[in-house]
Design a protein around this motif. Sequence first.
Motif, short mmCIF file in Angstrom:
data_model
loop_
_atom_site.label_atom_id
_atom_site.label_comp_id
_atom_site.label_asym_id
_atom_site.label_seq_id
_atom_site.Cartn_x
_atom_site.Cartn_y
_atom_site.Cartn_z
N TRP A 287 0.85 -1.19 0.00
CA TRP A 287 0.00 0.00 0.00
C TRP A 287 0.88 1.23 0.00
O TRP A 287 1.57 1.51 0.98
CB TRP A 287 -0.90 0.01 1.24
N VAL A 288 0.88 1.95 -1.11
CA VAL A 288 1.60 3.22 -1.21
C VAL A 288 0.68 4.19 -1.95
O VAL A 288 0.12 3.84 -3.00
CB VAL A 288 2.93 3.07 -1.97
N PRO A 289 0.46 5.39 -1.43
CA PRO A 289 -0.44 6.35 -2.07
C PRO A 289 0.01 6.70 -3.48
O PRO A 289 1.20 6.65 -3.81
CB PRO A 289 -0.39 7.57 -1.15
N GLN A 290 -0.93 7.11 -4.29
CA GLN A 290 -0.64 7.60 -5.62
C GLN A 290 -0.28 9.08 -5.54
O GLN A 290 -0.88 9.83 -4.77
CB GLN A 290 -1.84 7.40 -6.54
N GLY A 291 0.68 9.52 -6.33
CA GLY A 291 1.04 10.92 -6.37
C GLY A 291 1.89 11.32 -5.17
O GLY A 291 2.29 10.50 -4.34
N TRP B 101 1.01 18.03 -0.95
CA TRP B 101 1.44 16.76 -0.37
C TRP B 101 0.45 16.33 0.71
O TRP B 101 0.73 16.44 1.91
CB TRP B 101 2.83 16.88 0.26
N PRO B 102 -0.76 15.90 0.34
CA PRO B 102 -1.74 15.52 1.35
C PRO B 102 -1.15 14.47 2.30
O PRO B 102 -0.50 13.52 1.86
CB PRO B 102 -2.90 14.95 0.53
N PRO B 103 -1.33 14.66 3.61
CA PRO B 103 -0.65 13.78 4.57
C PRO B 103 -1.28 12.40 4.69
O PRO B 103 -2.50 12.26 4.70
CB PRO B 103 -0.74 14.55 5.89
N VAL B 104 -0.42 11.41 4.82
CA VAL B 104 -0.81 10.06 5.21
C VAL B 104 -0.54 9.96 6.71
O VAL B 104 0.57 10.23 7.15
CB VAL B 104 -0.01 8.99 4.45
#
Length: 306
Positions: A161-165, A198-201
């Motif tokens: 699981w790694v975010p896109q962008g 850079w929306p935070p995870v």
Amino acid sequence: MGDVVHATPAVSDIVRRHPGARIDWLVEAAFAAIPRMHPGVQRVLPMAWRRWRRQLLRADTWRAMSALRADLRREPYDLVLDLQGLVKSAVWARQAAGPVAGFDAASARESLAASLYQRRATVSRHLHAVQRCRLLVAAHLGLPAPAGEPEFGLGPPTGAWVPQGAYSVLIPNASRRQKLWPERHWIQIGQRLAELGWPPVVLWGSEDEQILAERIAAGCDGDVPPFLDVGQMAAVLAQARHVVGLDTGFTHLAAALGRPTVGIYCDHEPGLAGLTGAGPVASIGGKGQVPSRNDVLTLLERQLAA
């Protein structure tokens, strides 16, 4: 977990001087993914001491410990190094076949541990944990004192699981409540990172932590991943544009992976265990010195400008 991260540059030092060295690593099972990321480690031996110590009256616990001891004694080592300097780590180091080396009584985190070593070295307790590990290895292997920045040498695995962008990472949870930082501050840090694109995870590791992560993410247009193990977390950290976290193992791992990182210390002095990495990295706060939101934002802006 932080101790494991801090020990990896010592492996890089050994391999640099002895490219043919074979290095095995005994580690708590939950953190086994970290030494597996280092190409200089040939074999990782996971142990479950955290679980075993609570179940010492069970037969299966003793069978598991006996099996690990047999594995450690399967062939002799030229040297067995205890980089943690605790009685627990020294006792397990003694289970391996080979001379055991560590800190002397004045240098070890628990002085009693030194009585279990055949070889001892003096390393100042007033140095950063990474440098202490490097100097201990140099002393016992007859290497020059390490010079230059530490090389962590970690190559993270590919995560499921790694975010896109582009994204950033927030690490707002810690093992002790005294380490926590106000929730509203996390939301404002997340909002600033989201403004940069850079929306935070927001990372978590337990049910209570997930609830907090979801509240923070909702306040800054962030994302909350599913449960991730250490290796999967490393894959997420390795691709983050920026990381802001508490004084936890994952924040130290982010710095070791070379990510720009801010470490927030609310119950511990960062001096001897502050963030170290190619960064830029920075630590703020200390024992009884909870940093303000503005202090952290100022430090973050300084990193962004750099």
